[in-house]
Design an enzyme around this catalytic site. Sequence first.
Site, PDB file in Angstrom:
ATOM      1  N   CYS A   1      81.823 106.016  30.394  1.00  0.00           N
ATOM      2  CA  CYS A   1      80.503 106.479  30.792  1.00  0.00           C
ATOM      3  C   CYS A   1      79.515 106.271  29.642  1.00  0.00           C
ATOM      4  O   CYS A   1      79.843 106.499  28.482  1.00  0.00           O
ATOM      5  CB  CYS A   1      80.453 107.946  31.190  1.00  0.00           C
TER       6      CYS A   1
ATOM      7  N   ARG B   1      80.768 100.619  28.876  1.00  0.00           N
ATOM      8  CA  ARG B   1      81.475 101.905  28.844  1.00  0.00           C
ATOM      9  C   ARG B   1      81.911 102.366  30.236  1.00  0.00           C
ATOM     10  O   ARG B   1      82.599 103.372  30.375  1.00  0.00           O
ATOM     11  CB  ARG B   1      80.569 102.978  28.230  1.00  0.00           C
TER      12      ARG B   1
ATOM     13  N   TRP C   1      82.179 105.627  34.439  1.00  0.00           N
ATOM     14  CA  TRP C   1      83.585 105.225  34.546  1.00  0.00           C
ATOM     15  C   TRP C   1      84.264 106.406  35.197  1.00  0.00           C
ATOM     16  O   TRP C   1      84.398 107.475  34.595  1.00  0.00           O
ATOM     17  CB  TRP C   1      84.170 104.958  33.153  1.00  0.00           C
TER      18      TRP C   1
ATOM     19  N   ASN D   1      79.092 112.354  29.715  1.00  0.00           N
ATOM     20  CA  ASN D   1      80.213 111.500  29.327  1.00  0.00           C
ATOM     21  C   ASN D   1      81.285 112.423  28.780  1.00  0.00           C
ATOM     22  O   ASN D   1      81.009 113.223  27.895  1.00  0.00           O
ATOM     23  CB  ASN D   1      79.749 110.503  28.253  1.00  0.00           C
ATOM     24  N   GLY D   2      82.510 112.314  29.315  1.00  0.00           N
ATOM     25  CA  GLY D   2      83.600 113.179  28.853  1.00  0.00           C
ATOM     26  C   GLY D   2      84.320 113.779  30.035  1.00  0.00           C
ATOM     27  O   GLY D   2      84.182 113.297  31.169  1.00  0.00           O
TER      28      GLY D   2
ATOM     29  N   GLU E   1     100.167  91.949  22.013  1.00  0.00           N
ATOM     30  CA  GLU E   1      98.724  91.778  22.168  1.00  0.00           C
ATOM     31  C   GLU E   1      98.413  90.654  23.172  1.00  0.00           C
ATOM     32  O   GLU E   1      97.507  90.782  23.999  1.00  0.00           O
ATOM     33  CB  GLU E   1      98.083  91.496  20.799  1.00  0.00           C
TER      34      GLU E   1
ATOM     35  N   LYS F   1      96.215  91.174  26.526  1.00  0.00           N
ATOM     36  CA  LYS F   1      94.961  90.423  26.744  1.00  0.00           C
ATOM     37  C   LYS F   1      94.991  89.773  28.116  1.00  0.00           C
ATOM     38  O   LYS F   1      94.037  89.843  28.867  1.00  0.00           O
ATOM     39  CB  LYS F   1      94.827  89.299  25.703  1.00  0.00           C
TER      40      LYS F   1
ATOM     41  N   GLU G   1      95.006  92.472  31.164  1.00  0.00           N
ATOM     42  CA  GLU G   1      93.831  93.324  31.379  1.00  0.00           C
ATOM     43  C   GLU G   1      92.626  92.569  31.925  1.00  0.00           C
ATOM     44  O   GLU G   1      91.806  93.152  32.612  1.00  0.00           O
ATOM     45  CB  GLU G   1      93.451  94.088  30.107  1.00  0.00           C
TER      46      GLU G   1
ATOM     47  N   HIS H   1     119.405  91.891  27.584  1.00  0.00           N
ATOM     48  CA  HIS H   1     119.818  93.265  27.904  1.00  0.00           C
ATOM     49  C   HIS H   1     119.167  93.748  29.194  1.00  0.00           C
ATOM     50  O   HIS H   1     119.091  94.952  29.428  1.00  0.00           O
ATOM     51  CB  HIS H   1     119.485  94.195  26.726  1.00  0.00           C
TER      52      HIS H   1
ATOM     53  N   LYS I   1      85.187 100.374  27.692  1.00  0.00           N
ATOM     54  CA  LYS I   1      85.377  99.984  26.306  1.00  0.00           C
ATOM     55  C   LYS I   1      85.867 101.127  25.434  1.00  0.00           C
ATOM     56  O   LYS I   1      86.759 100.980  24.628  1.00  0.00           O
ATOM     57  CB  LYS I   1      84.040  99.451  25.766  1.00  0.00           C
TER      58      LYS I   1
END
Length: 611
Positions: free
Chosen positions: A2, A27, A78, A104-105, A484, A488, A491, A507, A606
């Site tokens: 947000c 965000r 968000w 936001n939160g 990583e 990448k 996502e 295994h 983000k």
Amino acid sequence: MCGIVGFTGRRQACPILLDGLEHLEYRGYDSAGIAISDGNKDHPLHIRRVKGRLRALREMTHDGQTEQGSSGIGHTRWATHGEPTVENAHPHVSGEGRVAVVHNGIIENYQDLRVTLEKRGYVFQSQTDTETVAHLLDYYYKGDAVDAIMRTVMHLRGSFALGILFQDRPGEVWGVRRDSPLIAATSDDGAFIASDVPAILPYTRNVCYLNNMEIVHLTEDGAEFFNMDGEHIDKDFQQVQWDVEAAEKGGYAHFMLKEIHEQPKAMQDTIHPHIRDGRIVLDELGMSDEEIRAVRRIQMVACGSAWHVCMTARYVMEQMAGLPVDVDLASEFRYRNPVLEEGTLLMVVSQSGETADSLAALRYGKDHGMRTLAIVNVMGSSIAREADRVFYTSAGPEIAVATTKAYSTQLAACYMLAMHFAIVRGTMSEEDYSRHVTALLALPHQIEQLLGCENRMQWLAGKYANSRDAFFIGRGLDYASVLEGALKLKEISYIHAEAYAAGELKHGTISLIEKGSMVLAVATQKELLEKEVSNIVEVKSRGATMLGLTMEGNYAMEDQVDFTIYVPRTEDCFYPSLVVIPLQLLAYYVSLARGIDVDKPRNLAKSVTVE
Ligand code: F6R
């Protein structure tokens, strides 16, 4: 997680809010909304809300022209509580529009508050936690805004940055925060609040970072601040150094591509200021040699890609400085009651410096008497302010949701810390040290060179864009790198991608491999090359299409894999900085080929300022 913005001053607010929100869309982008005061306290606040991206709000308001008024607040969401719908979009209002709030939160006790407020006669229009804040403010507001805000936030558990408008206070915007970021800024035209600096950069660089539980009051003449006793407090403003262009696309199709290309400079800016006469100088860190020698163990915590950096740092730090290093996901660390020995240094890695779990892990460590060191990109962020020691990376603003340049600079910071610790602790010879300093200084140029593989990665991406699954394998440091690489890809392309330590395949995982499975093997660690080649052969013989990523000179790889990508030679411990470049480009071009919004993949934001 947000974005919020607010403006009051001598200009029309709506276009400024829309511009600000555009810079905060990274965000969250599930819905957007604004509340505007037209300057008449008898008129209701104008509320406009849309589901989806900000452009819908632009269209609804004709680029901000339809809403007249010089103060307002805005939000880009968000979704946490309640689906992304118009009803759940912010601002939320109460008292027939007497109060409007953007948030936001997460308000953790919102259900209890909702029950109490419903008993008081408030009717809820949304499923959000934020609406409780609007009603609480309305309940406590008796003409004194500071008093109402203080009483309201005392009842809130969780995290919040709030922007508030009161209908009967035209020309004023209010803000308050706890554990979610909020800045205030002033210019000749008025005053602003925002979740992050890019929102206000086109208008001013004069910025003040609010601390937890501080209230800001904006008028066209500037900003004043209050503490939770309702007393005026003085706060310092700082001049932001970077400029608007740094937070804009600059001719690239996407922020992610721009940021991939900014990596040589970001690395240079992070490394060079710390090298003097061939030695690593970390004066700004303020850690004495005695303090470094007293460290017995390192505990690293972070989330997502920053956690991958920690996985790399573990190998490097253990090898160079001979220190045991534990690595935890911040969200796990904070709740598993870790046993923390005396002499443990807690290291937190975070681009934003606001990630809720990383911040909580830092606080946990401090509460348990640990020394703390943070590697952070955003100056003045919560983690930077609360850690005992801070190593700032110089990546500049990172806008794309998927991190690239911040990841690279975090790696560089970890290398420098490991080398510095090693030389202070006497675990590295002078000869090895100089060789590594030389190799470190060469990395920015080598990354530049590697960016030359862009066309090849684009071509490969075309071949793999329709894959359903992708497997990434590596050993040792290459395992950290493939973690990583897989993140990448998944996502931003939505292809299911997993990373495995190559030795683990047999295994269990190898049963997933079938004809045509896409497998990408990273092999740069000399000691482990032969072992990894055996793993590659095992996978290839089960029909996988193999992509190999290795260092120049290891041409034997071509016998085992279908396509090979080479990275320039460096010291073994620095290969993660090179192999990540083709991995980022591959993910970028696969995403592009699949028609996905690269910078704003679904469900992501983000800066993750909620648990
Ligand atoms: C992935 C990505 C995230 C972040 C993670 C931590 O591309 O960007 O996984 O690395 O959310 O964020 P910071 O570093 O801001 O704490």
